[in-house]
Scaffold this motif. Structure first.
Motif, PDB file in Angstrom:
ATOM      1  N   GLN A 311       0.813  -1.224   0.000  1.00  0.00           N
ATOM      2  CA  GLN A 311       0.000   0.000   0.000  1.00  0.00           C
ATOM      3  C   GLN A 311       0.845   1.271   0.000  1.00  0.00           C
ATOM      4  N   MET A 312       2.097   1.218   0.221  1.00  0.00           N
ATOM      5  CA  MET A 312       3.047   2.323   0.290  1.00  0.00           C
ATOM      6  C   MET A 312       2.709   3.333   1.381  1.00  0.00           C
ATOM      7  N   LEU A 313       3.699   4.120   1.759  1.00  0.00           N
ATOM      8  CA  LEU A 313       3.483   5.193   2.721  1.00  0.00           C
ATOM      9  C   LEU A 313       2.512   6.226   2.164  1.00  0.00           C
ATOM     10  N   GLY A 314       1.818   6.895   3.053  1.00  0.00           N
ATOM     11  CA  GLY A 314       1.006   8.038   2.662  1.00  0.00           C
ATOM     12  C   GLY A 314       1.753   9.323   2.983  1.00  0.00           C
ATOM     13  N   LEU A 315       1.927  10.186   2.000  1.00  0.00           N
ATOM     14  CA  LEU A 315       2.595  11.476   2.196  1.00  0.00           C
ATOM     15  C   LEU A 315       1.647  12.553   1.698  1.00  0.00           C
ATOM     16  N   TYR A 316       0.801  13.022   2.595  1.00  0.00           N
ATOM     17  CA  TYR A 316      -0.279  13.931   2.229  1.00  0.00           C
ATOM     18  C   TYR A 316       0.163  15.388   2.366  1.00  0.00           C
ATOM     19  N   ARG A 317       0.183  16.073   1.237  1.00  0.00           N
ATOM     20  CA  ARG A 317       0.574  17.483   1.226  1.00  0.00           C
ATOM     21  C   ARG A 317      -0.644  18.362   1.454  1.00  0.00           C
ATOM     22  N   ASN A 318      -0.547  19.228   2.451  1.00  0.00           N
ATOM     23  CA  ASN A 318      -1.615  20.154   2.814  1.00  0.00           C
ATOM     24  C   ASN A 318      -1.617  21.319   1.831  1.00  0.00           C
ATOM     25  N   GLY A 334       6.876   6.534  -2.513  1.00  0.00           N
ATOM     26  CA  GLY A 334       5.897   5.493  -2.799  1.00  0.00           C
ATOM     27  C   GLY A 334       6.530   4.231  -3.344  1.00  0.00           C
ATOM     28  N   ARG A 335       7.421   4.386  -4.308  1.00  0.00           N
ATOM     29  CA  ARG A 335       8.040   3.211  -4.939  1.00  0.00           C
ATOM     30  C   ARG A 335       8.868   2.406  -3.945  1.00  0.00           C
ATOM     31  N   ALA A 336       9.643   3.086  -3.112  1.00  0.00           N
ATOM     32  CA  ALA A 336      10.539   2.386  -2.185  1.00  0.00           C
ATOM     33  C   ALA A 336       9.796   1.734  -1.023  1.00  0.00           C
ATOM     34  N   SER A 337       8.616   2.228  -0.690  1.00  0.00           N
ATOM     35  CA  SER A 337       7.902   1.732   0.491  1.00  0.00           C
ATOM     36  C   SER A 337       6.794   0.742   0.164  1.00  0.00           C
ATOM     37  N   LEU A 338       6.588   0.429  -1.107  1.00  0.00           N
ATOM     38  CA  LEU A 338       5.425  -0.366  -1.517  1.00  0.00           C
ATOM     39  C   LEU A 338       5.370  -1.733  -0.835  1.00  0.00           C
TER      40      LEU A 338
END
Length: 537
Positions: A311-318, A334-338
């Motif tokens: 599911q990869m990390l979530g990096l939500y930009r405000n 995303g690619r490295a954490s999938l």
């Protein structure tokens, strides 16, 4: 202007040689930390055996050096000896044994007496521990009126009503007991650990501080009662910059929640509208830990969420409009954490260049996962992403020495400058395994830093919610004093900034939780400054 520098830094034998290769060094043994987490495995593959537990960095004796708490049926307390080593002081601490599956820790001075207190979560047995001084604690749970008999996980102190007293948010997971444990299987024959879809959710709790050591359960009154959630992480942030603390709650297989503070004792849930409830496919993820931070210097707090494998990390930009955009799918992050299962996650500036980097502690829940998913491992190495600016990150996990590359069944993670040398170090817990303390030897020697330890007077004494803004020739940065974040863990309350090669701090401004502002000048880099809130501010 009321501030003072912390005690002069001390050089000691554990310091890395000046010519050492940049790395994070496992100093657990040299630091005299001897600890192994007990998952209470029974052979029956009970759900809580997979969860692991957290840790905390906190200056519990007020000497300016972060101490360590590690969660177990008997939590372990280690005093910082101020020479790179720790002493186990559990026996004299008064910290009680917990129920069978202890989970997380939150830190904060709930009674404003100048000492940091502890809240410990566990399956059916949370504890509020009052700090009596001298690294001794007293169980005041019943006297405080706190009753959380659910599956407590992460927790955070915050002053949500801005009355100067710290309140407490406790995340709860699912409704589970040994008697209601279900049979689940990966291959249709052998029992495996069940996923949370198999169990009903549990409402998290908000306890409002009434003063005089008492709390009330304000969950329903505040609009936070939600028995469908399965919560594992909580981050306190002011996402709309109105000066009032909001809550992000990471849920496992249920939509994440973003609670906006309405400034009247109530919250409203805006996770779906804000774009943080689901993944890009519109499906709820298996979210674990969470943190907030301004990784792009936009002046807004963004979100980092640890998710299940595949599911990869979530990096939500405000975006500053009430909307968040997940940057992970189109980035190295995303690619490295999938293929990793991330539990403890946080923002921190490991190389002191003035830009927040990303860290994730990883480990699967199923010991035999590689039988059915060959590309996914049970023990997984941590991930560290260096911030290159302009929203770009570089995976440097394999470039910072062999110690950081070792696979772990990691769960909790926290950071602090435990040796007071100016760069943040890392503490990780592993499920049914040893804790690991990594000393930061990766920050360039010519990079400067400055740190702040805040003391509230009119605000809460721990200054939770206070914002520190600094201006240097390279631009502006800001940080906030916060409890919670990561997974079942707590990082040091000091606000820390990397300055890169610069040594000039043009201005410092502190916005205290009540809205008052204090400006400082003549703040020197290379040390921690203890700042007291001006009584008349």
């Amino acid at each position: 202007m009321r501030f003072r520098a912390a005690a002069a830094l001390t050089a000691f034998s554990l310091a890395a040689p000046a010519a050492a290769q940049p790395r994070f060094t496992d100093v657990t043994k040299r630091a005299r930390i001897v600890f192994r987490h007990d998952a209470q495995k029974s052979g029956k593959k009970f759900l809580p055996e997979t969860m692991g537990a957290g840790c905390a960095f906190a200056d519990l004796d007020g000497d300016g050096w972060p101490d360590i708490l590690l969660m177990n049926p008997q939590p372990a307390l280690y005093r910082n000896n101020r020479d790179g080593t720790f002493s186990n002081v559990t026996a004299a601490s008064g910290i009680p044994r917990l129920p069978r599956w202890p989970m997380g820790a939150a830190v904060g001075d709930y009674d404003n007496d100048g000492r940091i207190d502890l809240y410990l979560t566990a399956l059916s047995g949370d504890r509020l521990l009052h700090n009596d001084g001298g690294l001794r604690f007293r169980d005041v749970t019943a006297a405080a009126g706190i009753a959380n008999s659910s599956f407590g996980t992460s927790a955070a102190f915050l002053d949500y009503d801005r009355d100067g007293r710290l309140d407490l948010y406790v995340a709860n997971y699912v409704q589970w007991t040994p008697q209601t444990d279900l049979f689940c299987s990966l291959d249709g024959v052998n029992k495996s650990y069940c996923t949370p879809e198999s169990y009903r959710g549990a409402a998290s709790r908000l306890f409002r501080n009434l003063g005089n050591g008492r709390f009330e359960d304000a969950t329903k009154k505040a609009g936070l009662y939600d028995p469908s959630s399965k919560s594992l992480g909580v981050a306190v942030l002011d996402f709309n910059s109105d000066g009032w603390p909001d809550l992000f709650v990471a849920n496992d297989t249920q939509p994440n929640k973003l609670y906006r503070n309405l400034k009247n004792g109530r919250f409203t849930e805006e996770g779906v509208a804000a774009g943080v409830a689901f993944g890009e496919d519109g499906v709820a993820r298996g979210a674990m830990g969470a943190d907030s931070g301004d990784f792009d210097r936009s002046g807004r707090p963004h979100l980092l969420v640890g998710n299940f494998a595949n599911q990869m990390l979530g990096l939500y930009r405000n975006e500053g409009t009430g909307l968040f955009v997940d940057e992970a799918p189109r980035s190295t992050v995303g690619r490295a954490s999938l293929l990793r299962l991330a539990f403890g996650v946080f923002f921190f500036d490991f190389d002191l260049d003035g830009w927040l980097d990303l860290f994730a502690a990883n480990g699967h829940i199923e010991e035999e996962i590689s039988r059915v998913q060959p590309k996914v491992a049970y023990a997984q190495p941590p991930l560290l992403f260096r911030n290159l600016g302009k929203g770009r990150f570089q995976d440097v996990s394999m470039k910072l020495g062999p110690d950081l590359q070792k696979p772990l069944v990691a769960r909790g993670a926290a950071y602090a400058d435990f040796d007071n040398d100016g760069d943040p170090d890392i503490l990780i817990t592993s499920n049914h395994g040893s804790a690991v303390l990594y000393r930061n030897d990766a920050a360039p020697r010519d990079h400067r830093w400055v740190g702040f330890r805040l003391v509230g007077r009119r605000s809460n004494r721990s200054a939770l919610g206070a914002v520190v803004r600094i201006e240097t020739p390279s631009g502006r940065q800001w940080g906030v004093v916060k409890s919670g974040s990561s997974y079942c863990s707590a990082s040091d309350l000091a606000v820390h900034f990397g300055l890169g090669r610069g040594s000039m701090i043009r201005a410092v401004e502190i916005e205290w939780p009540g809205g008052a502002r204090q400006r400082l000048s003549g703040v020197a880099p290379g040390r921690y400054h203890v700042i007291e809130e001006h009584p008349a501010s």
